[in-house]
Scaffold this motif. Structure first.
Motif, short mmCIF file in Angstrom:
data_model
loop_
_atom_site.label_atom_id
_atom_site.label_comp_id
_atom_site.label_asym_id
_atom_site.label_seq_id
_atom_site.Cartn_x
_atom_site.Cartn_y
_atom_site.Cartn_z
N SER A 206 0.24 11.18 3.29
CA SER A 206 -1.21 10.97 3.38
C SER A 206 -1.60 10.66 4.82
CB SER A 206 -1.60 9.79 2.48
OG SER A 206 -1.02 8.60 3.01
N GLY B 231 1.10 5.53 0.26
CA GLY B 231 0.50 6.84 0.51
C GLY B 231 1.32 7.83 -0.31
N GLY B 232 1.95 8.78 0.36
CA GLY B 232 2.77 9.77 -0.34
C GLY B 232 4.20 9.32 -0.60
N ARG B 233 4.56 8.12 -0.16
CA ARG B 233 5.91 7.55 -0.32
C ARG B 233 6.98 8.46 0.27
NH1 ARG B 233 4.91 8.05 -5.53
NH2 ARG B 233 7.06 7.97 -6.21
N THR B 234 6.67 9.06 1.43
CA THR B 234 7.65 9.93 2.09
C THR B 234 8.31 9.25 3.28
OG1 THR B 234 6.05 10.92 3.62
CG2 THR B 234 6.28 11.97 1.48
N ASN B 235 7.99 7.97 3.51
CA ASN B 235 8.58 7.28 4.66
C ASN B 235 10.10 7.22 4.50
OD1 ASN B 235 9.58 4.36 3.87
ND2 ASN B 235 7.79 4.85 2.60
N ILE C 16 0.86 -1.19 0.00
CA ILE C 16 0.00 0.00 0.00
C ILE C 16 0.89 1.24 0.00
CG2 ILE C 16 -1.80 1.26 1.26
CD1 ILE C 16 -2.68 -1.50 0.24
#
Ligand SMILES: Cc1cc2nc3c(=O)[nH]c(=O)nc-3n(C[C@H](O)[C@H](O)[C@H](O)COP(=O)(O)OP(=O)(O)OC[C@H]3O[C@@H](n4cnc5c(N)ncnc54)[C@H](O)[C@@H]3O)c2cc1C
Length: 463
Positions: A136, A67-71, A65
């Motif tokens: 997100s 989200g904004g792929r900022t992890n 999954i």
């Protein structure tokens, strides 16, 4: 029909991006290499997501999954056989309920948009961090994000009342409660919050809101010792009646580096000190808040807790002070092989931790390119950044720091999660019994190991 065609039939043509097109985009915020995946599905409703998961579960199709792929922990990194699922079309933001102080949002809603909707209603969602423009709500909850205001409002987990999730087999669990008291058995939402997409998919949340403060005052304080830092934090917490929103501590080396890099050496204070704290108070009493803050700072100055200070007298000056704390592009250039740590410790051990890391680097890694230390001090969260000329000893350095953390009773991940990057080090913070229970939970909720496989912890037994 093959699997990709069956997925397309569920999400529609607009909801599908194929493998070739995906290779045009970078993996994530930090990793600029091309994305390799089976394809990317973008369901537009909980029902479509449920059907998609049921299909993948039946086909044993692994998926991640997004989200904004900022992890910051390679939590959304996959391979060419993995399906990516983005919730960006599940981004509806409801109308804030001013009486109940709640807001229902889709998991794909961008944090900054949620903040803006709340602000327009004189309310606040008390979660804020640098990646607000891309991250997100689903990603923030799945990583139990922290950030600048955790001191005041807590982490993501503390700001959710209800949750809707979809399990690996497509079962929808909808418990979108909007009340604070709900003692009906196990609090299942907390299983999914912080589980980094490995136990289920968050589709909607009811967020807990706060009144929006009407005044904001910012100061940069300087200290000669860590004791002074703690004394000041304690005094501000006691005297500010819950309105202290940030207490961001910067050790000298980081502060000086960013002042030189960003402000061309135009330091906000004349002299140099071992510690600096960026403090922000946000209240509801207008001018009075500013006067009270100034009086407190001059009292701290008189009592010897603070040795130097500057209070921002304009929005421009406030932004400049925050730039020193928030920007890190020059740091990335400095540390060619950048190694960063996001850890938690009991407050009284933080100074000792930073000193021990400094000593260990000097002794065991004399080739290191410097050491920058920052802390969201109020919640015991320390960020340490260093670098080596090459990646050869990167893992040794990580183990060295995590060992220190374990000895001091800290956590190897304060707010960024585990993902792939920290998976091998989880045992420094979790006991064998805890790791076994995590594996049991993973096996029970995702028996075919399709949800973000290989991240956080491996399933107990492969199916
Ligand atoms: C400049 C910068 C500053 C940052 N500052 C902070 C900070 O101060 N504090 C902090 O805590 N973090 C910080 N982060 C990290 C990051 O922003 C957070 O981890 C954020 O919560 C991730 O959100 P995202 O939407 O980008 O999630 P992603 O990166 O897309 O995903 C993160 C994880 O959550 C899972 N996931 C995503 N959406 C869902 C969903 N709907 N259901 C189930 N699982 C899901 C993914 O599979 C993945 O495992 C920062 C990052 C950057 C780039």
């Amino acid at each position: 029909m093959n699997l990709c065609e069956r997925i397309k039939a569920i999400v529609g043509a607009n909801g599908w991006i194929d493998a070739a097109e995906l290779r045009q985009r970078p993996v994530d915020f930090w990793n600029a290499t091309p994305t390799h995946a089976l394809g990317l599905a973008r369901p537009a409703s909980t029902e479509a997501l449920s059907a998609l998961l049921a299909l993948c579960n039946e086909a044993r199709q692994p998926l991640i999954i997004e989200g904004g792929r900022t992890n910051l922990v390679s939590a959304t990194l996959g391979d060419a056989q993995t399906l990516l699922v983005s919730l960006e079309r599940l981004n509806a933001i409801g109308r804030p309920d001013a009486g109940a102080m709640t807001l229902e949002v889709g998991a794909g809603a961008v944090l900054e948009h949620v903040q803006q909707v709340c602000a327009a209603a004189d309310l606040r969602f008390g979660l804020d961090f640098g990646a607000r423009g891309s991250a997100s709500i689903g990603g923030a909850l799945s990583t139990n994000a922290g950030g600048f205001q955790a001191l005041r409002y807590g982490v993501a987990r503390d700001q959710v009342l209800g949750l809707e999730c979809v399990l690996a087999d497509g079962t929808v669990l909808s418990h979108l409660s909007s009340y604070a008291k709900d003692n009906t058995g196990y609090d299942l939402k907390h299983l999914f919050i912080g589980s980094e997409g490995t136990l289920g998919v968050i589709t909607k949340a009811v967020l807990k809101l706060q009144p929006k403060p009407t005044s904001c005052h910012t100061a940069l304080l300087a200290f000669a010792s860590f004791e002074q830092v703690i004394a000041t934090l304690t005094a501000l917490r006691r005297s500010l009646n819950g309105t202290l929103s940030a207490f961001e501590l910067m050790w000298q080396e980081f502060f000086q580096f960013n002042v030189d890099a960003l402000l061309q050496g135009r330091a906000p204070l004349d002299a140099s000190y071992p510690y600096y704290a960026l403090c922000e108070v946000e209240g509801f009493a207008g001018e009075h808040d500013g006067e009270h803050f100034q009086t407190l700072i001059s009292d701290l100055f008189d009592s010897g807790s603070v040795v130097d200070a500057v209070i921002a007298n304009s929005e421009r000056q406030r932004a400049e002070l925050w730039r020193i704390r928030e920007e890190f592009e020059d740091e990335i250039q400095l540390f060619s092989t950048l190694i960063d740590f996001d850890v938690s410790l009991p407050l009284p051990r933080i100074e000792h931790f930073a000193d021990q890391v400094r000593e260990a680097l000097a002794l065991q890694f004399p080739e290191n390119l410097g050491l920058h230390v920052l802390a969201h001090l109020g919640d015991g969260n320390v960020h340490v950044t260093t670098g080596l000329p090459s990646a050869a000893r990167k893992d040794d350095l990580k183990r060295c720091v995590y060992r220190i953390i374990a000895e001091l009773g800290g956590s190897i991940s304060a707010e960024h999660g585990i993902g792939l990057a920290k998976k091998a080090y989880l045992h420094y913070s979790r006991s064998p019994g805890e790791l076994a229970l995590m594996r049991t939970l993973k096996g029970a909720l995702d028996p075919h190991n399709i949800l973000n496989p290989g991240k956080v912890i491996d399933a107990a037994t492969p199916n």
